[in-house]
Design a protein around this motif. Structure first.
Motif, PDB file in Angstrom:
ATOM      1  N   ASP A 254      65.054  70.485  15.119  1.00 51.88           N
ATOM      2  CA  ASP A 254      65.263  71.647  14.270  1.00 51.88           C
ATOM      3  C   ASP A 254      66.507  71.521  13.407  1.00 51.88           C
ATOM      4  N   ALA A 255      67.427  70.661  13.813  1.00 46.45           N
ATOM      5  CA  ALA A 255      68.675  70.511  13.056  1.00 46.45           C
ATOM      6  C   ALA A 255      68.380  69.993  11.654  1.00 46.45           C
ATOM      7  N   GLU A 256      69.210  70.435  10.701  1.00 49.28           N
ATOM      8  CA  GLU A 256      69.032  69.991   9.333  1.00 49.28           C
ATOM      9  C   GLU A 256      69.356  68.503   9.209  1.00 49.28           C
ATOM     10  N   GLY A 257      68.839  67.910   8.136  1.00 52.00           N
ATOM     11  CA  GLY A 257      69.145  66.510   7.859  1.00 52.00           C
ATOM     12  C   GLY A 257      68.065  65.565   8.334  1.00 52.00           C
ATOM     13  N   THR A 258      68.114  64.355   7.802  1.00 53.92           N
ATOM     14  CA  THR A 258      67.156  63.306   8.129  1.00 53.92           C
ATOM     15  C   THR A 258      67.914  62.033   8.436  1.00 53.92           C
TER      16      THR A 258
ATOM     17  N   CYS B 110      59.024  64.088  12.010  1.00 54.55           N
ATOM     18  CA  CYS B 110      58.069  63.665  10.978  1.00 54.55           C
ATOM     19  C   CYS B 110      58.789  63.218   9.715  1.00 54.55           C
ATOM     20  N   ARG B 111      59.884  63.886   9.343  1.00 47.04           N
ATOM     21  CA  ARG B 111      60.601  63.501   8.132  1.00 47.04           C
ATOM     22  C   ARG B 111      61.308  62.158   8.298  1.00 47.04           C
ATOM     23  N   ASP B 112      61.810  61.874   9.509  1.00 49.02           N
ATOM     24  CA  ASP B 112      62.415  60.564   9.770  1.00 49.02           C
ATOM     25  C   ASP B 112      61.365  59.461   9.673  1.00 49.02           C
ATOM     26  N   MET B 113      60.211  59.698  10.266  1.00 50.75           N
ATOM     27  CA  MET B 113      59.152  58.699  10.290  1.00 50.75           C
ATOM     28  C   MET B 113      58.584  58.466   8.897  1.00 50.75           C
ATOM     29  N   ALA B 114      58.457  59.533   8.121  1.00 53.34           N
ATOM     30  CA  ALA B 114      57.949  59.392   6.761  1.00 53.34           C
ATOM     31  C   ALA B 114      58.917  58.595   5.891  1.00 53.34           C
TER      32      ALA B 114
ATOM     33  N   ILE C 221      58.079  60.512  -1.104  1.00 55.91           N
ATOM     34  CA  ILE C 221      58.031  61.374   0.071  1.00 55.91           C
ATOM     35  C   ILE C 221      57.373  62.696  -0.306  1.00 55.91           C
ATOM     36  N   VAL C 222      56.679  63.308   0.637  1.00 55.49           N
ATOM     37  CA  VAL C 222      55.982  64.567   0.388  1.00 55.49           C
ATOM     38  C   VAL C 222      56.367  65.566   1.472  1.00 55.49           C
ATOM     39  N   SER C 223      56.622  66.796   1.073  1.00 60.54           N
ATOM     40  CA  SER C 223      56.797  67.877   2.050  1.00 60.54           C
ATOM     41  C   SER C 223      55.724  68.925   1.801  1.00 60.54           C
ATOM     42  N   GLY C 224      55.317  69.589   2.857  1.00 56.25           N
ATOM     43  CA  GLY C 224      54.280  70.600   2.720  1.00 56.25           C
ATOM     44  C   GLY C 224      53.880  71.127   4.079  1.00 56.25           C
ATOM     45  N   TYR C 225      52.569  71.264   4.276  1.00 58.57           N
ATOM     46  CA  TYR C 225      52.059  71.916   5.481  1.00 58.57           C
ATOM     47  C   TYR C 225      50.947  71.091   6.112  1.00 58.57           C
ATOM     48  N   LEU C 226      50.921  71.105   7.423  1.00 59.97           N
ATOM     49  CA  LEU C 226      49.895  70.441   8.216  1.00 59.97           C
ATOM     50  C   LEU C 226      48.936  71.493   8.763  1.00 59.97           C
TER      51      LEU C 226
ATOM     52  N   ILE D 129      63.832  62.460   0.723  1.00 62.83           N
ATOM     53  CA  ILE D 129      63.543  63.654   1.510  1.00 62.83           C
ATOM     54  C   ILE D 129      64.497  64.803   1.179  1.00 62.83           C
ATOM     55  N   ARG D 130      65.721  64.486   0.769  1.00 63.53           N
ATOM     56  CA  ARG D 130      66.690  65.540   0.462  1.00 63.53           C
ATOM     57  C   ARG D 130      66.291  66.341  -0.771  1.00 63.53           C
TER      58      ARG D 130
END
Length: 286
Positions: A163-167, A181-185, A201-206, A259-260
Motif C-alpha cells: 500500500d505504500a507509495e512508490g515503486t 503489480c507496479r514493480d513487476m510491470a 507502462i499502463v495503469s487502470g483497473y483489473l 510508472i511515476r
C-alpha cells in the motif's frame, strides 16, 4: 461485449485543516479500439474547480484547484465502459518482425523515442543480463520471446501487495525477489527495452469476477501492466502479474514511459499531519 461499471473512491484524512495544492487525476478510462467509454463522472470535496487536458501520451488529465481548507479530501470517479477485447487474441505481426531480433523502421524508432530506451541505471547490467537470458538463440519467435519474458517475471518475482507509495526500481525488484503489480510491470517494461522493444507502462483497473487473478481485491482493483509495440500488431498488452496476454479483463486509464507518470491521484498539501488514506475500488458487470 461486456459493459462494466467502475467505482474508484479515495479519501485522505488529516488531523486538522490543511490547504490543498493543485492535484492531478488520471481516473478517466482511456478509450481505444477495444474499449468505449459510455460515461464518466468525477465528484470531489471540498469545493474545487476542475480543468481537463490531454498529456503528451493522450491521457485525459483532470487538474483540480481547491477553494477552501479542509481536514478531508474525497475523490470519487464513476465510469461505465464497454469492453470488446477477446479472451484469445490473435496478433497480426508484420513479416519483418515475426523473428527476433528485428529492426523497427526509422519512423518507428523516431516516434518510439524514450519508450525504447532503458530508464533506470541503478543496477548495472543485472536487468539487461536477466532479459538476455530469455533469448534462446540467434533468432527466435518474437511473440514467444515476449511471452517467455512475461511469464519469467512471476517465475522470479513473488507477488506481494504494497500500500505504500512508490515503486521499486527494476533492479531492486529483481534483487528482492518480491514486488507489487507496479514493480513487476516496470521490471517487464525495462527488460523489454533492454531487448530493443518499444515499451510503455499502463495503469487502470483489473476486472476479476471469479476472484482468481493475482492483485485483485474482490471483483476488481486498481492495477498496473505493460504494452509492447510490435510492427503490424501495434501495442500488445502484457500483464506479468498474471502471466496473461491481451486486455480481456483490463481497463486502462493512462499509459506513459514511467510508472511515476500514471499515478491515479497526485498532489500535495500545506498544514497538519496526514492521518489516513482509504481506497475503495469496485468493478462490476452491468
Amino acid at each position: 461485449m461486456t459493459v462494466l461499471r467502475i467505482k474508484h473512491q479515495t479519501i485522505y484524512s488529516f488531523e486538522s485543516g490543511v490547504s490543498l495544492n493543485p492535484h492531478r487525476l488520471l481516473l478517466r478510462p482511456r478509450e481505444g479500439r477495444e474499449l468505449r467509454l459510455l460515461s464518466h463522472l468525477i465528484t470531489i470535496a471540498p469545493a474545487n474547480e476542475v480543468t481537463w487536458a490531454q498529456d503528451v501520451f493522450g491521457n485525459a488529465v483532470a487538474m483540480v484547484n481547491f477553494m477552501a481548507m479542509t481536514d478531508k479530501l474525497v475523490i470519487e470517479s464513476l465510469s461505465e465502459v464497454e469492453l470488446s477485447s477477446s479472451a484469445w487474441p490473435v496478433f497480426p505481426v508484420a513479416a519483418s518482425a515475426v523473428s527476433y531480433p528485428f529492426r523497427y523502421s526509422d519512423e518507428e524508432w523516431t516516434d518510439l523515442g524514450a519508450l525504447a530506451a532503458p530508464q533506470y541505471r541503478d543496477g548495472g547490467d543485472a536487468v539487461r543480463n536477466w532479459a538476455q537470458s530469455f533469448v534462446l538463440g540467434s533468432t527466435t519467435d518474437t511473440l514467444s520471446l515476449l511471452k517467455d519474458l512475461n511469464q519469467g517475471v512471476t517465475q522470479w518475482i513473488r507477488y506481494e501487495a504494497r500500500d505504500a507509495e512508490g515503486t521499486h526500481s527494476p533492479n531492486e525488484t529483481l534483487q528482492l525477489g518480491i514486488g507489487s503489480c507496479r514493480d513487476m510491470a516496470m521490471l517487464f517494461v525495462e527488460a523489454a527495452r533492454f531487448l530493443g522493444f518499444g515499451s510503455r507502462i499502463v495503469s487502470g483497473y483489473l476486472y476479476d469476477p471469479d476472484m482468481s487473478r493475482v492483485g485483485s481485491a474482490g471483483s476488481g482493483s486498481t492495477h498496473a501492466w505493460a504494452e509492447i509495440y510490435v510492427p503490424g500488431a501495434g501495442w500488445i498488452t502484457f500483464d506479468p502479474t498474471n502471466r496473461s496476454v491481451g486486455g480481456h479483463n483490463l481497463i486502462p486509464a493512462a499509459v506513459a514511459r514511467d510508472i511515476r507518470q500514471v499515478m491515479p491521484v497526485s498532489g500535495s498539501y500545506l498544514g497538519a499531519t496526514f492521518s489516513k488514506m482509504t481506497v475503495e475500488v469496485t468493478v462490476s458487470a452491468q
